[in-house]
Design a protein around this motif. Structure first.
Motif, PDB file in Angstrom:
ATOM      1  N   ASP A 275       0.827  -1.202   0.000  1.00 40.95           N
ATOM      2  CA  ASP A 275       0.000   0.000   0.000  1.00 40.95           C
ATOM      3  C   ASP A 275       0.866   1.259   0.000  1.00 40.95           C
ATOM      4  N   ARG A 276       0.525   2.190  -0.875  1.00 42.21           N
ATOM      5  CA  ARG A 276       1.233   3.469  -0.938  1.00 42.21           C
ATOM      6  C   ARG A 276       0.485   4.526  -0.124  1.00 42.21           C
ATOM      7  N   PHE A 277       1.218   5.302   0.645  1.00 42.18           N
ATOM      8  CA  PHE A 277       0.603   6.410   1.359  1.00 42.18           C
ATOM      9  C   PHE A 277       0.258   7.519   0.364  1.00 42.18           C
ATOM     10  N   PHE A 278      -0.628   8.395   0.767  1.00 42.54           N
ATOM     11  CA  PHE A 278      -1.021   9.505  -0.088  1.00 42.54           C
ATOM     12  C   PHE A 278       0.014  10.622   0.032  1.00 42.54           C
ATOM     13  N   ALA A 279       0.642  10.968  -1.085  1.00 45.76           N
ATOM     14  CA  ALA A 279       1.647  12.032  -1.063  1.00 45.76           C
ATOM     15  C   ALA A 279       1.033  13.355  -0.617  1.00 45.76           C
ATOM     16  N   THR A 280      -0.231  13.589  -0.989  1.00 37.43           N
ATOM     17  CA  THR A 280      -0.881  14.842  -0.598  1.00 37.43           C
ATOM     18  C   THR A 280      -1.034  14.943   0.915  1.00 37.43           C
ATOM     19  N   SER A 281      -1.303  13.808   1.578  1.00 41.82           N
ATOM     20  CA  SER A 281      -1.422  13.837   3.041  1.00 41.82           C
ATOM     21  C   SER A 281      -0.061  14.056   3.690  1.00 41.82           C
ATOM     22  N   ALA A 282       1.000  13.523   3.076  1.00 42.13           N
ATOM     23  CA  ALA A 282       2.342  13.721   3.609  1.00 42.13           C
ATOM     24  C   ALA A 282       2.750  15.188   3.528  1.00 42.13           C
ATOM     25  N   VAL A 283       2.363  15.865   2.450  1.00 39.83           N
ATOM     26  CA  VAL A 283       2.667  17.293   2.305  1.00 39.83           C
ATOM     27  C   VAL A 283       1.954  18.093   3.389  1.00 39.83           C
ATOM     28  N   VAL A 284       0.688  17.776   3.637  1.00 42.45           N
ATOM     29  CA  VAL A 284      -0.075  18.472   4.677  1.00 42.45           C
ATOM     30  C   VAL A 284       0.543  18.219   6.049  1.00 42.45           C
ATOM     31  N   MET A 285       0.887  16.970   6.338  1.00 45.02           N
ATOM     32  CA  MET A 285       1.451  16.629   7.640  1.00 45.02           C
ATOM     33  C   MET A 285       2.775  17.346   7.874  1.00 45.02           C
ATOM     34  N   ALA A 286       3.609  17.453   6.833  1.00 45.87           N
ATOM     35  CA  ALA A 286       4.881  18.166   6.960  1.00 45.87           C
ATOM     36  C   ALA A 286       4.654  19.639   7.269  1.00 45.87           C
TER      37      ALA A 286
END
Length: 379
Positions: free
Chosen positions: A54-65
């Motif tokens: 499963d791949r994480f959502f890159a968009t959620s990683a940007v928000v979390m950062a």
């Protein structure tokens, strides 16, 4: 009297020698931090985006950062205010809300940075780490060109030559990668080299424009770098959530915001969130030559690690192209000739997914925890 003077001279030399040794150590520490941050972020993103499963959502990683970055800057401001919650709250209300016109100036660069961060995930997911690292140095070219066009800055002859070498080096690497594309596609059919290349080029363009625009609108501003990061982070979080809803809204609603997050993914997010801030702190101890050397060395590290981690193949053509890029980065960072006005090089953001967000324009960085005074130091 003579003996007294000699003792005084000896006492003065000892602190100077100690200070010089301390500065030399700080320079080497800065170099190590820049190289590790530059190389590790790209390699780690490439690693987590190519793992099976499963791949994480890159968009959620940007928000979390962005959220982590804002929280970190808020903590630093709280420490600057000697842990006074009331004083910190009043200060932030005044800086962010009451001076809303100043805050709104950051909407455009924040939008571009958010777009850039998402594009870089796309680029690194579809390009070999070493290829991305080399190609991403085009941001030096775009930053220089936008500086000439928007800020009317001039470049030295050496810098113009270095930009030509940079472009030639990247072109050679792309020719080499074009020849190996069929093999790459066979090995990883889910990757799209063209999409990755378009993403990194747009990312370089946005990086150059955002950096110069940021410098242009904030010159002479009195706000600290930490306040600026809070303002940028607020917009970045809001715009990142909008991008997440637009691109992955249905999937996130079904699987959850943290879907696919592993320990390694959290390491990537922490690196992205704190890496830029850490680099911004250590850059004040590094001159332009050292930053250029760090960028060049990080390309070498990324290439070597890509060979061991991802089976990346280094041939003569790639070596020639990468060598031109490394030489161009170093040449661009050389001291300017006396009396010349030169565009400042992008500060060590070669692998920092986001350039250091400073408004000083001249490369000066305030201390990590400056003493509080009645007047904030201009960034």
């Amino acid at each position: 009297m003579a003996a007294g003077n000699l003792n005084k001279t000896g006492e003065e030399k000892t602190p100077n020698r100690t200070q010089n040794e301390a500065n030399r150590k700080l320079k080497y520490i800065s170099l190590a931090v820049l190289v590790v941050q530059n190389a590790s972020l790209i390699l780690s993103i490439r690693y987590v985006r190519t793992l099976p499963g499963d791949r994480f959502f890159a968009t959620s990683a940007v928000v979390m950062a962005e959220v982590l970055k804002v929280l970190t800057c808020l903590l630093i401001i709280l420490l600057q205010k000697r842990l006074s919650v009331t004083e910190t709250a009043h200060f932030l209300l005044d800086s962010v809300l009451f001076q809303y016109k100043d805050t709104l100036k950051l909407a455009v660069p924040s939008l571009i940075y958010t777009l850039q961060n998402n594009l870089q995930y796309v680029a690194i997911s579809n390009l070999p780490a070493a290829t991305f690292q080399v190609t991403y140095q085009l941001k030096i070219l775009t930053t220089a060109l936008f500086s000439v066009l928007m800020l009317r800055k001039s470049l030295s002859r050496v810098q113009w030559v270095s930009l030509l070498l940079l472009f030639a080096g990247v072109a050679i690497v792309q020719v080499q990668q074009e020849g190996n594309k069929e093999a790459s596609v066979a090995d990883a059919s889910h990757q799209n080299y063209t999409a990755g290349l378009v993403a990194v080029v747009i990312s370089c363009l946005s990086s150059g424009f955002a950096g110069v625009y940021f410098e242009k609108i904030l010159k002479g501003s009195a706000a600290s770098v930490w306040v600026r990061n809070v303002q940028l982070g607020i917009f970045g979080t809001a715009l990142g959530l909008l991008g997440l809803w637009w691109n992955d809204g249905g999937a996130v609603a079904e699987r959850g915001f943290l879907f696919g997050y592993t320990g390694m993914v959290w390491c990537v997010i922490f690196n992205q969130a704190f890496g830029g801030l850490l680099v911004a702190v250590v850059v004040k101890y590094a001159d332009n030559i050292l930053k250029g050397f760090a960028t060049s060395f990080s390309i070498v590290v990324s290439t070597v690690m890509s060979v061991y981690l991802f089976g990346f193949t280094v041939d003569l053509l790639f070596t020639a192209g990468a060598g031109l890029v490394i030489g161009a980065v170093y040449m661009y960072s050389l001291p300017k000739a006396p009396g010349a006005t030169v565009t400042p090089s992008p500060a060590s953001s070669s692998a920092s997914l986001e350039p250091p967000r400073t408004a000083d324009g001249g490369g000066k960085m305030e201390a990590f925890l400056p003493k509080c005074s009645g007047k904030e130091k201009g960034s």
